[in-house]
Design a protein around this motif. Structure first.
Motif, short mmCIF file in Angstrom:
data_model
loop_
_atom_site.label_atom_id
_atom_site.label_comp_id
_atom_site.label_asym_id
_atom_site.label_seq_id
_atom_site.Cartn_x
_atom_site.Cartn_y
_atom_site.Cartn_z
N VAL A 29 -12.45 -8.71 -11.08
CA VAL A 29 -11.21 -8.29 -11.74
C VAL A 29 -10.03 -9.14 -11.27
O VAL A 29 -9.84 -9.36 -10.07
N GLU A 30 -9.26 -9.61 -12.22
CA GLU A 30 -8.00 -10.32 -11.96
C GLU A 30 -6.85 -9.39 -12.30
O GLU A 30 -6.62 -9.06 -13.46
N ARG A 31 -6.15 -8.91 -11.26
CA ARG A 31 -5.07 -7.95 -11.49
C ARG A 31 -3.85 -8.63 -12.12
O ARG A 31 -3.65 -9.84 -12.03
N ARG A 32 -3.02 -7.83 -12.73
CA ARG A 32 -1.92 -8.32 -13.55
C ARG A 32 -0.91 -9.16 -12.78
O ARG A 32 -0.27 -10.05 -13.35
N GLU A 33 -0.72 -8.90 -11.49
CA GLU A 33 0.27 -9.66 -10.73
C GLU A 33 -0.04 -11.15 -10.68
O GLU A 33 0.86 -11.99 -10.52
N PHE B 20 10.08 -4.14 -12.45
CA PHE B 20 9.06 -3.30 -13.07
C PHE B 20 7.76 -3.28 -12.28
O PHE B 20 6.95 -2.36 -12.42
N ALA B 21 7.54 -4.28 -11.43
CA ALA B 21 6.31 -4.32 -10.63
C ALA B 21 6.28 -3.22 -9.57
O ALA B 21 5.22 -2.96 -8.98
N LYS B 22 7.40 -2.55 -9.35
CA LYS B 22 7.41 -1.40 -8.44
C LYS B 22 6.65 -0.22 -9.04
O LYS B 22 6.40 0.77 -8.34
N GLN B 23 6.28 -0.32 -10.31
CA GLN B 23 5.47 0.71 -10.97
C GLN B 23 3.98 0.34 -10.98
O GLN B 23 3.17 1.12 -11.49
N TRP B 24 3.64 -0.82 -10.45
CA TRP B 24 2.25 -1.28 -10.50
C TRP B 24 1.45 -0.67 -9.34
O TRP B 24 1.02 -1.35 -8.42
N GLY B 25 1.27 0.62 -9.42
CA GLY B 25 0.54 1.35 -8.39
C GLY B 25 -0.88 1.65 -8.81
O GLY B 25 -1.47 1.01 -9.68
N MET B 26 -1.45 2.68 -8.19
CA MET B 26 -2.87 2.99 -8.41
C MET B 26 -3.13 3.46 -9.84
O MET B 26 -4.20 3.15 -10.40
N ASN B 27 -2.19 4.20 -10.42
CA ASN B 27 -2.42 4.65 -11.80
C ASN B 27 -2.52 3.45 -12.75
O ASN B 27 -3.43 3.38 -13.59
N HIS C 59 1.59 -9.42 -4.25
CA HIS C 59 0.79 -8.19 -4.20
C HIS C 59 1.72 -6.99 -4.27
O HIS C 59 2.62 -6.83 -3.43
N PRO C 60 1.54 -6.10 -5.25
CA PRO C 60 2.45 -4.96 -5.41
C PRO C 60 2.39 -4.00 -4.23
O PRO C 60 1.34 -3.45 -3.90
N MET C 61 3.53 -3.78 -3.61
CA MET C 61 3.61 -2.83 -2.50
C MET C 61 3.23 -1.43 -2.95
O MET C 61 2.62 -0.66 -2.21
#
Length: 474
Positions: free
Chosen positions: A101-105, A151-158, A360-362
């Motif tokens: 998997v290649e994550r969106r970041e 907006f990347a502050k919303q890139w969490g587990m969900n 990497h999203p915190m």
């Protein structure tokens, strides 16, 4: 010299170009192990531009394979990190395909100069200067401004699990058998997905097995107050990104990518990073040693010489040679070949991909603290985490957990706790602790014929496979 700048238009252009270039891309591979990168429309995360709501998959192996192993990379890692392991798996098990998997970041990264370097079209010096050598000067490589990616502050587990759901549904097409695994944080993501409540059904309902590689969720979750404090701190912080090993984004990723790429392209040349004044001193050999590119990369990432703050980026690959100017690298019987390790970091042989994640999203790391082996907790409500359905997992599910230096015995303890909640019998568990002798990345990077993780992974996958995969190649 013109100063390169990040603008909203440039961000969109890179995302669009990445999708166009990456979708359908075939990497360098033998006929027996085809490699293809594809992108899929992802979860519409709040505030995220449409072109960044996407997830990538690096597919290795026969596209007609009856079995798919979905692999989730860890903190500050990406799909290409798994490519050497993926090729080793499908070489032995030809009726398995690996989907990394290649994550969106990672769609924020500018891979243009790395692509040219891999093609032999720019020199190591020009390549180094593009990404690192001109920092503080006009024309320096510019990090993505924090103000443009709030907006990347919303890139969490969900967000991550919803993207992963799209990947799994694609893998299941044509009745294929799907298993899931992950390394480090990827192990936590694997647990989160398996126990996630998708309208009353856990994600693991459709999986045949889980592979936890030195990573699993903690049985002791963060509290609701801790979760609230972490979220408040994230919102107050200007950056949405994690500082990996104390190094701010994107520089930890750039250090690893540049160092590994020059190791692949020109391993025996004097290290291009060795005399760079901005490289942290704890990543350099003693002043009287002038390392090769290979030795410089090895010294910075080997468990014996790499700083403790970078334990998550370490392997056992050898040591500095006893003599030589420039000083080379001596594997000295270590389990990880330095060139294999450099391939993992650099994505060598692949275009538009490397094995690190520059950003990497915190929020993803914060949310991982609430997974709690799939049992509902107050913190999950705060963080919008829905890994609550461990008790609904099928008892037929098999779990392979391997502990190395970072996760250690806790990975095995977490696997037992997950199985106990789900009522999965002990005979369905494969638990291996090599924390005393395996660095965090050794399970993925070690030479297959001596790799304790790999030697047990193949029988595990054989046991859960369907079709002709049970008759593996010798």
């Amino acid at each position: 010299m013109q100063i390169r700048q990040w603008t909203p238009a440039r961000l969109a252009l890179i995302a669009i170009a990445a999708g166009a270039l990456w979708a359908g891309f075939a990497g360098t591979a033998s006929a027996k192990a085809p490699v293809k990168f594809v992108t899929m429309s992802g979860f519409p995360s709040p505030g995220t531009p449409v072109d960044l709501n996407r997830v990538g998959v690096l597919k290795t192996g026969d596209p007609k394979a009856k079995n798919v192993l979905v692999l989730n990379p860890g903190t500050s890692a990406s799909a290409a990190y798994f490519e050497p392991l993926a090729k080793s798996i499908v070489k032995v098990l030809p009726d398995w395909q690996v989907w990394a998997v290649e994550r969106r970041e990672n769609f924020l990264e500018d891979q243009s100069e790395l692509n040219l370097f891999k093609q032999g079209k720019v020199s190591p010096t020009a390549f180094f200067n593009y990404y690192l050598g001109q920092i503080g000067q006009p024309g320096a490589y510019p990090p993505v401004p924090d103000s443009q990616v709030q907006f990347a502050k919303q890139w969490g587990m969900n967000t991550e699990v919803q993207d992963l759901r799209i990947v799994v549904k694609a893998a299941e097409r044509r009745g294929r058998n799907v298993a899931m695994g992950g390394h480090s944080l990827g192990g936590q993501i694997t647990t989160a997905y398996a126990t996630w409540d998708f309208n009353g059904t856990p994600g693991g309902r459709d999986l045949s097995g889980l592979v936890l590689i030195d990573g699993a969720s903690s049985p002791i979750p963060v509290t609701a107050d801790q979760a609230s404090t972490s979220l408040a701190n994230l919102q107050q912080n200007s950056s949405p990104w994690l500082n990996f090993g104390g190094i701010p984004a994107p520089f930890a990723g750039l250090f690893g990518m540049v160092g590994s790429a020059v190791t692949k392209a020109d391993p025996n040349a004097p290290a291009v990073l060795a005399t760079w004044p901005l490289l942290p001193a704890n990543l350099k050999p003693p002043p009287d040693v002038h390392p090769t590119n290979e030795a410089g990369f090895g010294y910075a990432t080997d468990a014996a010489t790499s700083p403790p703050s970078l334990r998550a980026a370490q392997v056992h690959s050898g040591h500095l040679a006893a003599s030589g100017d420039p000083r080379g690298w001596d594997r000295a019987g270590a389990i990880t070949p330095i060139q294999r390790w450099a391939s993992m970091f650099s994505g060598w042989g692949l275009q538009n991909l490397d094995g690190t994640a520059w950003y990497h999203p915190m929020r993803l790391t914060i949310d991982a603290g609430a997974i709690a082996e799939g049992v509902a907790t107050p913190a999950q409500s705060v963080l919008d985490v829905h890994s609550t359905d461990a008790s609904k997992l099928p008892k037929r599910l098999r779990i392979y957990a391997f502990g190395a230096a970072l996760g250690g015995p806790n990975v095995l303890t977490a696997a037992r706790a997950l199985a106990a909640t789900a009522g999965i019998p002990h005979r369905n568990l494969k638990l291996v602790d090599r924390s005393a002798i395996y660095a965090h990345n050794d399970p993925n990077s070690a030479e297959p014929k001596v790799n304790a993780f790999f030697k047990r992974l193949i029988p595990f996958l054989t046991k859960i496979s369907v079709g002709k995969a049970s008759g593996r190649k010798k």
